[in-house]
Design a protein around this motif. Structure first.
Motif, short mmCIF file in Angstrom:
data_model
loop_
_atom_site.label_atom_id
_atom_site.label_comp_id
_atom_site.label_asym_id
_atom_site.label_seq_id
_atom_site.Cartn_x
_atom_site.Cartn_y
_atom_site.Cartn_z
N ALA A 107 -11.06 10.24 -5.46
CA ALA A 107 -11.91 9.16 -5.34
C ALA A 107 -12.29 8.93 -3.74
O ALA A 107 -13.27 7.87 -3.66
N GLY A 108 -11.81 9.57 -2.96
CA GLY A 108 -12.39 9.42 -1.49
C GLY A 108 -11.41 8.42 -0.74
O GLY A 108 -11.89 8.02 0.36
N LEU A 109 -10.32 7.90 -1.33
CA LEU A 109 -9.74 6.89 -0.58
C LEU A 109 -8.47 7.64 0.13
O LEU A 109 -7.63 8.22 -0.55
N ARG A 110 -8.34 7.52 1.50
CA ARG A 110 -7.52 8.08 2.08
C ARG A 110 -6.46 6.98 2.72
O ARG A 110 -6.93 6.07 3.39
N LEU A 111 -5.35 7.09 2.65
CA LEU A 111 -4.32 6.26 3.02
C LEU A 111 -3.96 6.45 4.37
O LEU A 111 -3.90 7.64 4.84
N THR A 112 -3.46 5.54 5.29
CA THR A 112 -2.98 5.98 6.59
C THR A 112 -1.57 6.24 6.33
O THR A 112 -0.90 6.04 5.23
N ASP A 113 -0.79 6.64 7.55
CA ASP A 113 0.42 7.08 7.32
C ASP A 113 1.46 6.01 6.87
O ASP A 113 2.53 6.51 6.15
N ASP A 114 1.27 4.94 7.27
CA ASP A 114 2.22 3.78 6.86
C ASP A 114 2.05 3.38 5.54
O ASP A 114 2.48 2.14 5.36
N GLU A 115 0.95 3.59 4.70
CA GLU A 115 0.59 3.07 3.34
C GLU A 115 1.08 3.97 2.32
O GLU A 115 0.87 5.17 2.31
N LEU A 116 1.92 3.21 1.71
CA LEU A 116 2.47 3.80 0.22
C LEU A 116 1.70 3.72 -0.95
O LEU A 116 1.09 2.57 -1.06
N PRO A 117 1.37 4.77 -1.62
CA PRO A 117 0.12 4.65 -2.61
C PRO A 117 0.47 3.83 -3.86
O PRO A 117 -0.39 3.57 -4.38
N ASP A 118 2.01 3.43 -4.05
CA ASP A 118 2.41 2.54 -5.10
C ASP A 118 2.39 1.23 -4.91
O ASP A 118 2.70 0.40 -5.62
N HIS A 119 2.29 0.89 -3.27
CA HIS A 119 2.32 -0.66 -3.12
C HIS A 119 1.37 -1.38 -3.86
O HIS A 119 0.16 -0.81 -3.87
N LEU A 120 1.69 -2.66 -4.45
CA LEU A 120 0.52 -3.17 -5.31
C LEU A 120 -0.50 -3.31 -4.59
O LEU A 120 -1.90 -3.48 -5.29
N ALA A 121 -0.63 -3.91 -3.33
CA ALA A 121 -1.67 -3.92 -2.36
C ALA A 121 -2.70 -2.97 -2.45
O ALA A 121 -4.19 -3.04 -2.55
N VAL A 122 -2.10 -1.95 -2.27
CA VAL A 122 -3.11 -0.61 -2.33
C VAL A 122 -3.49 -0.25 -3.43
O VAL A 122 -4.68 -0.06 -3.63
N VAL A 123 -2.85 -0.47 -4.63
CA VAL A 123 -3.40 -0.09 -5.98
C VAL A 123 -4.49 -1.03 -6.39
O VAL A 123 -5.66 -0.68 -6.84
N LEU A 124 -4.39 -2.35 -5.69
CA LEU A 124 -5.59 -3.47 -6.32
C LEU A 124 -6.63 -3.18 -5.32
O LEU A 124 -7.64 -3.20 -5.65
N GLU A 125 -6.49 -2.50 -4.18
CA GLU A 125 -7.71 -2.23 -3.32
C GLU A 125 -8.37 -1.12 -3.94
O GLU A 125 -9.57 -1.08 -3.96
N PHE A 126 -7.65 -0.14 -4.37
CA PHE A 126 -8.12 1.23 -5.07
C PHE A 126 -8.94 0.45 -6.16
O PHE A 126 -10.09 1.04 -6.47
N ALA A 127 -8.37 -0.29 -6.98
CA ALA A 127 -8.94 -0.98 -8.32
C ALA A 127 -10.18 -1.66 -7.91
O ALA A 127 -11.13 -1.69 -8.81
N ALA A 128 -10.24 -2.49 -7.01
CA ALA A 128 -11.41 -3.03 -6.57
C ALA A 128 -12.61 -2.24 -6.37
O ALA A 128 -13.83 -2.46 -6.70
N GLN A 129 -12.50 -1.06 -5.86
CA GLN A 129 -13.32 0.04 -5.65
C GLN A 129 -13.66 0.94 -6.75
O GLN A 129 -14.89 1.35 -6.79
N HIS A 130 -12.79 1.27 -7.58
CA HIS A 130 -12.79 2.12 -8.51
C HIS A 130 -12.40 1.27 -9.92
O HIS A 130 -11.18 1.58 -10.47
N PRO A 131 -13.07 0.49 -10.51
CA PRO A 131 -12.43 -0.64 -11.44
C PRO A 131 -11.92 0.15 -12.74
O PRO A 131 -10.85 -0.39 -13.12
#
Length: 213
Positions: A107-131
């Motif tokens: 989907a074009g979302l690249r995480l920084t080295d300190d971002e874990l992909p299953d952190h709820l804040a990250v999942v919600l950010e992805f959901a906001a961009q790709h509902p």
């Protein structure tokens, strides 16, 4: 809410993502943006956000950050990493994390080295961009989300209000989902089978709780 995602829901997910991140220096600005955005949300999603924002506004940033660490780093039941609830510290969790990263990358979302992909804040950010895709991820982890919400409420943590708002963006729990929550609460996440080394790198394990700083 069984059909497509209605327009206000991605707005709610973006706000919730901001408020579930570690409260750094930019957090006061996030709360101001969140308060403005909450005015356009339905009561069920807005009211709990405003309760959290009232608390955050009355709490010094250093104290809020210390509370965040105490809740999310030191209470395993309040783990913000969603795959932990489904897979525990097993190699299946490593596979789940890899699949999440691949979903984001497509989907074009690249995480920084300190971002874990299953952190709820990250999942919600992805959901906001790709509902649509994000909604599916949240529903796939509905039992863990509900258990986290209940654990935060039991801990009297202000972030429980944010989880109440997340729940308001999702359909009511069905019978099998209620059973999954009860089972997860009673048994806890799965444990690694004897003789199997953890698949995922140490930084992706729940002992690194707090992530997304």
């Amino acid at each position: 809410m069984s059909g497509s995602v209605t327009p206000w829901i991605p707005v709610a997910w973006q706000v919730q993502s901001l408020l579930l991140a570690y409260p750094e220096d930019g957090f006061p600005e996030h709360t101001r943006l969140a308060r403005r955005a909450a005015g356009a949300l339905p009561e069920a999603a807005a009211a709990p956000l405003l309760r959290f924002l009232d608390h955050a506004g009355a709490t010094p940033l250093t104290a809020l950050a210390a509370d965040y660490v105490a809740v999310f780093d030191h209470r395993k039941r309040c783990c913000p990493f969603l795959t932990y609830y489904a897979h525990g510290d097993t190699r299946k969790r490593g596979v789940a994390l890899l699949r999440l990263k691949q979903t984001y990358a497509r989907a074009g979302l690249r995480l920084t080295d300190d971002e874990l992909p299953d952190h709820l804040a990250v999942v919600l950010e992805f959901a906001a961009q790709h509902p649509e895709a994000g909604r599916k991820l949240l529903l796939d982890h509905r039992a863990g989300l509900e258990l986290l919400r209940l654990a935060l409420r039991d801990a009297e943590a202000p972030w429980a209000h944010v989880l109440d708002s997340v729940s308001a963006t999702l359909p009511p729990l069905r019978g099998n989902e209620r059973e999954a929550v009860a089972r997860l609460a009673a048994e806890g996440p799965p444990e690694e089978e004897v003789g199997l080394a953890p698949f995922t790198p140490p930084q992706f394990m729940p002992d690194a709780v707090g992530g997304r700083r």
